[in-house]
Design a protein around this motif. Structure first.
Motif, short mmCIF file in Angstrom:
data_model
loop_
_atom_site.label_atom_id
_atom_site.label_comp_id
_atom_site.label_asym_id
_atom_site.label_seq_id
_atom_site.Cartn_x
_atom_site.Cartn_y
_atom_site.Cartn_z
N PRO A 30 36.71 36.46 44.36
CA PRO A 30 37.75 36.21 45.36
C PRO A 30 38.80 35.21 44.88
CG PRO A 30 35.71 35.13 45.99
CD PRO A 30 35.42 35.92 44.76
N HIS A 31 39.94 35.26 45.56
CA HIS A 31 41.04 34.34 45.29
C HIS A 31 40.81 33.06 46.11
CE1 HIS A 31 45.15 32.97 44.67
NE2 HIS A 31 45.24 32.75 45.96
N HIS A 32 41.01 31.92 45.49
CA HIS A 32 40.94 30.64 46.19
C HIS A 32 42.32 30.33 46.77
CE1 HIS A 32 37.29 30.26 43.80
NE2 HIS A 32 36.91 29.30 44.63
N ILE A 33 42.40 30.13 48.07
CA ILE A 33 43.68 29.81 48.72
C ILE A 33 44.17 28.46 48.21
CG2 ILE A 33 44.84 29.39 50.92
CD1 ILE A 33 42.66 31.29 52.17
N VAL A 34 43.29 27.48 48.20
CA VAL A 34 43.55 26.20 47.54
C VAL A 34 42.70 26.23 46.28
CG1 VAL A 34 43.35 23.69 47.69
CG2 VAL A 34 43.90 25.00 49.74
N THR A 35 43.34 26.19 45.13
CA THR A 35 42.61 26.31 43.87
C THR A 35 41.56 25.22 43.71
OG1 THR A 35 44.14 24.96 42.61
CG2 THR A 35 44.62 27.33 42.73
N ARG A 36 40.55 25.51 42.92
CA ARG A 36 39.53 24.48 42.67
C ARG A 36 40.15 23.28 41.97
NH1 ARG A 36 34.23 27.79 40.77
NH2 ARG A 36 35.64 29.47 40.30
N GLU A 45 36.27 29.95 54.22
CA GLU A 45 37.62 29.73 54.79
C GLU A 45 38.67 29.47 53.72
OE1 GLU A 45 35.14 25.97 55.30
OE2 GLU A 45 34.86 28.06 55.81
N ASN A 46 38.25 29.27 52.47
CA ASN A 46 39.19 29.05 51.38
C ASN A 46 39.25 30.25 50.42
OD1 ASN A 46 41.08 27.40 49.88
ND2 ASN A 46 39.46 27.12 48.36
N LEU A 47 38.61 31.34 50.77
CA LEU A 47 38.54 32.49 49.89
C LEU A 47 39.22 33.71 50.51
CD1 LEU A 47 34.79 32.20 48.81
CD2 LEU A 47 36.80 31.39 47.54
N LEU A 48 39.80 34.52 49.66
CA LEU A 48 40.36 35.81 50.07
C LEU A 48 39.87 36.87 49.09
CD1 LEU A 48 44.13 35.15 50.84
CD2 LEU A 48 42.38 35.87 52.46
N SER A 49 39.32 37.93 49.60
CA SER A 49 38.91 39.05 48.77
C SER A 49 40.14 39.93 48.60
CB SER A 49 37.78 39.81 49.47
OG SER A 49 37.26 40.79 48.64
N LEU A 50 40.63 40.04 47.36
CA LEU A 50 41.87 40.77 47.09
C LEU A 50 41.69 41.77 45.96
CD1 LEU A 50 44.34 37.74 47.11
CD2 LEU A 50 44.01 39.40 48.95
N CYS A 51 42.33 42.93 46.11
CA CYS A 51 42.34 43.89 45.01
C CYS A 51 43.22 43.32 43.89
CB CYS A 51 42.85 45.25 45.49
SG CYS A 51 44.60 45.26 45.93
N LYS A 78 44.19 32.45 58.58
CA LYS A 78 43.22 31.98 57.59
C LYS A 78 43.92 31.17 56.50
CE LYS A 78 39.49 33.42 54.60
NZ LYS A 78 38.60 34.50 54.20
N VAL A 79 45.02 31.67 56.01
CA VAL A 79 45.74 30.97 54.93
C VAL A 79 46.28 29.64 55.42
CG1 VAL A 79 47.76 31.08 53.44
CG2 VAL A 79 46.28 33.08 53.66
N LEU A 80 46.85 29.61 56.61
CA LEU A 80 47.42 28.36 57.11
C LEU A 80 46.36 27.32 57.45
CD1 LEU A 80 50.44 29.60 59.23
CD2 LEU A 80 50.40 28.73 56.90
N LYS A 81 45.17 27.77 57.80
CA LYS A 81 44.07 26.81 58.02
C LYS A 81 43.69 26.13 56.70
CE LYS A 81 41.49 28.20 62.08
NZ LYS A 81 40.20 28.74 62.55
N ALA A 82 43.67 26.91 55.63
CA ALA A 82 43.30 26.36 54.33
C ALA A 82 44.44 25.57 53.69
CB ALA A 82 42.85 27.49 53.39
N ARG A 83 45.68 26.00 53.95
CA ARG A 83 46.85 25.34 53.35
C ARG A 83 47.90 25.06 54.42
NH1 ARG A 83 48.72 28.25 47.93
NH2 ARG A 83 50.33 26.69 48.12
N PRO A 84 47.65 24.06 55.26
CA PRO A 84 48.57 23.76 56.36
C PRO A 84 50.00 23.46 55.91
CG PRO A 84 46.62 22.36 56.47
CD PRO A 84 46.51 23.18 55.23
N THR A 85 50.18 22.98 54.71
CA THR A 85 51.53 22.67 54.24
C THR A 85 52.39 23.93 54.11
OG1 THR A 85 50.77 22.72 51.96
CG2 THR A 85 50.87 20.56 53.03
#
Length: 94
Positions: A30-36, A45-51, A78-85
Motif C-alpha cells: 500500500p501507499h503511505h499517505i504520510v511517508t514513513r 488510516e495512513n495507508l491506501l491500497s492503489l493499483c 481518509k487522506v485529510l485525516k492523515a494529512r490535515p495540511t
C-alpha cells in the motif's frame, strides 16, 4: 535496501485487494499517505491500497495526492485525516 513488512501492512493488503481509487486489482504494497520518512505509520488510516497506475499518478503526476482526491472524492476524508495540511491546499486551489 531490505525492510521488514509489518503485520499491519500484511493485514491491510489482505483486506484491501483492490485499488481504493479505481477498483482495479492491486499487486504490491500500500501507499503511505504520510511517508514513513516523514513520520507516517503503517496504521490503516495512513495507508491506501492503489493499483500501479493510480500510485504512479500520485507519486509522479503533477497534481499528486491532491489530484487523486479530485478524481476520487470518496478518498478525501481518509487522506485529510492523515494529512490535515492538505485541506489548506485544496481550499486555496479548488
Amino acid at each position: 535496501m531490505k525492510f521488514k513488512i509489518s503485520k499491519e501492512i500484511r493485514k491491510y493488503v489482505k483486506e484491501h485487494p483492490f485499488c481504493e481509487a479505481c477498483g482495479k486489482p492491486v499487486y504490491g504494497l500500500p501507499h503511505h499517505i504520510v511517508t514513513r520518512g516523514a513520520g507516517g505509520t503503517d496504521r490503516p488510516e495512513n495507508l491506501l491500497s492503489l493499483c500501479s497506475a493510480c500510485h504512479f499518478d500520485i507519486v509522479h503526476g503533477s497534481e499528486g495526492i491532491r489530484g487523486l482526491i479530485e478524481l476520487f472524492p470518496h478518498l478525501r476524508e481518509k487522506v485529510l485525516k492523515a494529512r490535515p495540511t492538505l485541506a489548506v491546499l485544496i481550499t486555496k486551489h479548488g
